[in-house]
Design an enzyme around this catalytic site. Structure first.
Site, short mmCIF file in Angstrom:
data_model
loop_
_atom_site.label_atom_id
_atom_site.label_comp_id
_atom_site.label_asym_id
_atom_site.label_seq_id
_atom_site.Cartn_x
_atom_site.Cartn_y
_atom_site.Cartn_z
N HIS A 169 0.83 -1.19 0.00
CA HIS A 169 0.00 0.00 0.00
C HIS A 169 0.87 1.26 0.00
O HIS A 169 2.06 1.21 0.30
CB HIS A 169 -0.85 0.04 1.28
CG HIS A 169 -1.98 -0.93 1.28
ND1 HIS A 169 -2.29 -1.69 2.38
CD2 HIS A 169 -2.90 -1.23 0.34
CE1 HIS A 169 -3.35 -2.44 2.11
NE2 HIS A 169 -3.74 -2.18 0.88
N CYS A 270 -2.87 0.09 10.04
CA CYS A 270 -3.83 -0.87 9.49
C CYS A 270 -4.88 -1.32 10.49
O CYS A 270 -5.98 -1.72 10.12
CB CYS A 270 -3.10 -2.13 8.99
SG CYS A 270 -1.90 -1.79 7.73
#
Lengths: 281, 808
Positions: A169, A270
């Protein structure tokens, strides 16, 4: 005001439990064995920091065994101000993670925007909100259409796209470390991405370069009575990077262990969605 | 003629102007009617045959701008001030609010529900005053428009907020409105539909800071004005030439396809105007002789800097004005609506490549080059046909994104590269060498002294002197952290009356001239001079400020601008001086020679009163000063290290240079105290008495070196030189400065480090405010490399001292 400049002051956090299936079935970019017990302990400590140390109101969603990656709630929604965009995660196996998230955010009285377009994918991990604008990483998990829908959901802000050529990401190698401060890994792709972000922006950002890309994923908050708070990886995990964080003055620095979750590509950001309820009019 | 003007409050204003009246007349009348003094942010629009909004040129007659139809106009905000709180008068803010309300309601300025609520609530407060259910009733709000799709829910939220504003004046409400509106990402962005090189629908957004590229709502690229070297259009193509990025050698030209010629021209004009308004101190002067072939179009109004100065002089009492109710119910459609296309990589790739703006070129200049049709639009087709011949030289629309400027223009196969180019591609930038070269360039027929080889040696000496001798310790430290963006606005005001501080640029045009000739001589006509027909399709070349632009695409396209300048927090230094005396043998004589040579340059270049480059070589002028600013910018591994104090040390060396005529040695011990490069104080350079001797047997050179060094230079702290990845030297020059940038990229222990060393030689007499120049150079370096920090500044000053002084 509610919409603009709602950066870094949070009142709530949404987290989710770790399913036992994480150890074996969670997606990962490397072949690593996850010690479930350790992971659970790690996560417990993480939640405790948010709730006890920082005094956020933590909403903990139960783990779902059929969703091995569900602990990584960040990917399921993007919250900014009083609007929550429920994403359409790039990994097929993770799509249903949004259901529980959507309900939880609705319960928090956020305006829910669903990403219904079947061509769109977006992981929250690819979304960097700087307080002034969004950067969306175009990665394996996030596509142009997903970014467009995000731009539609948060119309006040510029939304710039950044290609993520390596790593999972965008936030696998960067995060905010303060208002106008981007923490960035020192790898070439990370530095390149930062350059792009700087070029695309009307604003000026300082950067804090850390030797390890993964260590660049931190959680910054600005809390009443606590000031600058930074949750960052431990010295045990990234000794060199930890030294860099120690140089941040006037920060409440909280090292958070993430040795197990990192094996399944889980970084600090996250595992929670941070919300500022007071900003909502 | 009767004109109907749609005002910002939705009403129409009808007035009569003379048939031959210029746009300015109409504009002034409208502003008078509106009681508006801060006019420069506004403009008059008119719709063309395609119903596109065009800005009226105030310097042209109305009837030439209105071809058909009734004289209907609109009064609008043309330049959205980035910080509306800096406007002087409430009435100006009021009109800006009205414009923004229309922008919001029409969808041109998209915002979230929450922002609609907030903006709406301030609108209500400003128009209706305090919430008062008895007077207003419960449904008072639905008469007003806040959003393209106004819902009951929105109205309720607006009312909720409105209730909380009791006692807020209309002017306060407007300030709040603007404070929120200005943060919106599309605030003041003028969008134009276009296609990229691959035919993908995009939008080009022109705003105060530069050019934004959107695909749908996503920003896919951004070119800040300082990154853009040139804007041009040709037929329906619009081109921007971009400064090379960190690891690129050459500029790239990016082309966009606009729907038609008019659209391309409209975009080009808007860019020229925005750039001038927001980035320059004053509009550029009219082009000189050979340049005058091109379009006369220029932004002729005041720049933001000028208008701010002017409005700071407004002394009238705040005018009373009535805030009329929103009469606007029309909801024009949003411009946004570009269809989704397949993934568009080019611009992204480009942005990656260009991501780093690491380049020598200083300041901010855009040369707007264009071919403009001055003839009737109807002639366009036939003109186009004629232009096809020339077309080949332009980047073609299908593959506009490439570095062809270099390949085509610079290195025509088999053609002899120009001297300058050859020099530029050599590995190291040598100071005087380029000074000397500039003679060669400036005087196309240069009969001047060509002591080029000499200067190489000389440069080395100078540089060694400059870096090695760091003697004394600091007394004061310099705070070098400047946030360029943040100061820019003050900068405008601070320097608005300080034109030409840094460099005397009168020669700029001459230089352009010369190079232009060279260019055509070399057969690489980027700007072909078209005789006769040129009236219809002309080339325009305008240096947007008084600076010079090397049009011949050498690696060092240079541009020097005063715009970005000066209110930098310039290093404050109060320096103890340590005087050293140094006598050099051969070296110094070489140095003297070199100085001599560059002095000759100066005598030409600086003599701006004559404005003649082609002058005799008689070296009357005696003083010569060189300043070498060596910047070492090290990409910090830690942002905070840029905060570290900077040590300043100075050593003053007086070296004796021996001229050719009469070997006579003299020692001059100079004790200088550097004053702080103040924002607006006068020159503080060394005062050297000018003596107009013809014979100059002895050249005394005073050399002074000051080193400012960041305390925390390298976070790695090791001496490991690392592995050199790449090294690059780029040299750029203007009439009186030469900038040599040496970029090295190394890898040290896994961390790549980019080090930029910038050497700026300023040649000139004492009229140059060197301190200011230094401040400027530092600021520019910081602006060009916002992500780097200045770790070391070495000022090496070489002053020639007249014999009289020497004997003292």
């Amino acid at each position: 005001m509610a919409g603009l400049m709602s950066g870094f002051h949070y009142t709530h956090a949404v987290v989710r439990g770790i399913p036992a299936s994480l150890a074996k079935e969670a997606l990962r970019s490397s072949q690593s064995e996850v010690d479930l017990a350790k992971a659970l302990k790690e996560h417990e400590a993480y939640v405790e920091v948010l709730g006890t140390t920082l005094g956020l109101e933590v909403v903990e969603l139960p783990a779902d065994e059929s969703l091995p990656d569900c602990v990584f709630v960040e990917d399921a929604a993007v919250v900014c101000g009083d609007t929550a965009l429920i994403t359409r995660p790039g990994a097929e196996s993770r799509r249903r993670e949004t259901e529980a998230m959507s309900r939880a955010l609705k319960d928090l009285n956020l305006n829910i925007v669903e990403m219904t377009d079947e061509n769109a994918t977006l992981d929250g991990g690819d979304v960097l909100f700087t307080g002034r604008e969004f950067f969306v990483g175009l990665s394996k998990r996030t596509n142009q259409r997903g970014a467009e829908i995000l731009a539609d959901a948060f119309k006040d802000y510029a939304v710039s796209t950044v290609p993520v050529l390596e790593g999972l990401h965008l936030k696998s190698f960067c995060s905010m470390g303060g208002p106008g401060l981007i923490v960035i890994g020192s790898s070439e792709p990370a530095q390149k991405a930062l350059k792009i972000m700087q070029q695309m922006s009307d604003h000026r950002y300082d950067k804090l370069t850390v030797p390890d890309d993964y260590a660049a994923n931190c959680i910054y908050m600005n809390l009443p009575n606590k000031g600058h708070v930074l949750l960052h990886p431990t010295a045990e995990q990234f000794p060199e990077s930890a030294k860099v964080f120690e140089k941040l003055k006037d920060y409440m620095l909280i090292p958070v262990s993430n040795l197990e979750k990192v094996k399944v590509d889980g970084a600090l950001t996250c595992c929670s969605i941070l919300i500022n309820k007071k900003a909502n009019v | 003629m009767e004109c109907k003007v749609a005002l910002l409050d939705g009403s129409d204003f009808t007035l009569n102007v003379e048939k031959r009246a210029k746009g300015q007349v109409l504009f002034d009348k409208i502003c008078d009617h509106l009681n508006l003094l801060e006019k420069d942010y506004f403009g008059i629009t008119c719709r063309d045959v395609e119903n596109q909004k065009n800005w009226l040129d105030p310097s042209k007659e109305l009837k030439k701008q209105i071809r058909t139809g009734p004289w209907n106009f609109g009064f609008n905000v043309k330049f959205y001030p980035p910080d509306p709180s800096q406007l002087t008068e409430d009435i100006t803010r009021y009109y800006l609010c009205l414009q923004l309300r229309d922008d919001v309601v029409s969808g041109r300025l998209p915002c979230s529900f929450a922002t609609h609520t907030v903006l709406g609530s301030y609108t209500v407060q400003s128009e209706l005053g305090d919430y008062d259910p008895e007077e207003l009733g419960s449904d008072y709000i639905s008469e007003l428009r806040f959003a393209p799709n106004q819902t009951k829910e929105l109205e309720e939220k607006v009312m909720e907020l409105h209730k909380t504003y009791k006692g807020m004046t209309p002017a306060e409400a407007e300030i709040h409105f603007l404070e929120n509106a200005k943060k919106l990402s599309m605030y003041g962005v003028d969008l134009h539909h276009a296609k990229d090189s691959e035919g993908v629908e995009i939008m080009l957004g022109v705003c105060s800071s530069g050019l934004l590229i959107y695909r749908d709502r996503l920003r896919i690229n951004r070119f800040a004005w300082p990154k853009i070297l040139k804007i041009s259009y040709k037929r329906n193509n619009f081109y921007i030439k971009i400064r090379p990025g960190e690891f690129e050698q050459f500029e790239s030209t990016i082309g966009f396809k606009l729907p038609n010629h008019r659209a391309a021209k409209r975009l080009w004009k808007v860019c020229v105007e925005h750039h001038t308004f927001f980035r320059l101190i004053s509009p550029e002067s009219l082009p000189k002789k050979f340049l005058s072939l091109g379009s006369k179009f220029r932004y002729s109004g005041r720049t933001q800097a000028q208008t701010r100065r002017a409005s700071s002089m407004i002394i009238r009492p705040a005018p009373l004005f009535e805030r009329s109710s929103s009469k606007r119910y029309n909801m024009s459609l949003s411009l946004d609506g570009a269809p989704i296309m397949e993934n568009h990589e080019t611009l992204m790739k480009d942005s990656a490549a260009d991501g780093a703006t690491k380049i020598i070129t200083k300041g901010d200049i855009i040369t707007t080059v264009t071919t403009e049709k001055k003839a009737e639009e109807e002639k366009a087709q036939q003109e186009d046909a004629r232009m096809d011949a020339v077309e080949t030289q332009e980047p073609t629309a299908t593959t506009p994104l490439r570095h062809d400027t270099k390949t085509k223009d610079e290195q025509p196969a088999g053609e002899e590269p120009k001297e300058e180019e050859r020099e530029a591609t050599e590995a190291a930038g040598y100071l005087v060498k380029y000074v000397v070269d500039s003679i060669a360039t400036d005087l196309a027929t240069s009969s001047g002294p060509h002591g080029i080889s000499l200067s190489t040696t000389m440069d080395d000496d100078v540089f060694m002197d400059g870096t090695l001798r760091e003697v004394d310790e600091v007394s004061e430290r310099a705070e070098m952290k400047v946030s360029p963006g943040a100061v820019r606005q003050e900068v405008f005001q601070a320097i608005s009356d300080k034109k030409g501080t840094l460099i005397i640029l009168k020669e700029a045009d001459d230089k352009v001239d010369t190079e232009g000739e060279e260019t055509s001589g070399a057969g690489e006509e980027e700007e072909p001079v078209i005789p006769e027909e040129a009236k219809a399709e002309e080339n325009e070349m305008l240096s947007t400020s008084k600076e010079k632009e090397s049009i011949s695409e050498d690696t060092s396209v240079v541009v020097e601008a005063k715009t970005t300048a000066v209110k930098t927090q310039s290093p404050k230094m109060e320096i103890k001086t340590d005087a050293m005396t140094q006598i050099k043998g051969t070296d110094s004589s070489k140095k003297a020679m070199a100085s001599w040579i560059s002095e000759v340059v100066k005598s030409e270049v600086i003599s701006e009163s004559t404005k003649e480059v082609k002058q005799t070589k008689a070296s009357d002028a005696l003083q010569q000063e060189e300043e070498i600013f060596t910047f070492e910018e090290v990409q910090t591994e830690q942002s905070k290290s840029s905060l570290s104090p900077i040590t300043v040390s100075e050593s003053s060396t007086t070296s004796l240079a021996v001229g050719s005529a009469e070997p006579e040695e003299k020692m001059v011990v100079a004790t200088e105290t550097e004053a702080a490069p103040a924002e607006s104080t006068g020159p503080t350079g060394i005062d050297v008495v000018e003596v107009g001797t013809k014979e100059v047997p002895v050249v005394h050179t005073e050399t002074k070196t000051i080193t400012y060094e960041s305390a925390e230079v390298d976070t790695n702290g090791d001496v490991d030189p690392g592995v050199l990845l790449s090294a690059q030297t780029i040299t750029s020059e203007t009439t009186s400065t030469t900038t040599t940038t040496h970029i090295t990229k190394t890898v040290k222990g896994g961390i790549s480090e980019t080090r930029i060393e910038k050497r700026i030689v300023i040649t000139g007499d004492t009229d140059i405010d060197h301190d200011q120049a230094l401040a400027q150079a530092i600021k520019e370096a910081k602006e060009q490399h916002p992500d780097m920090s200045v770790t070391k500044v070495v000022v090496h000053k070489e002053t020639e001292i007249t014999p009289e002084e020497g004997e003292d």
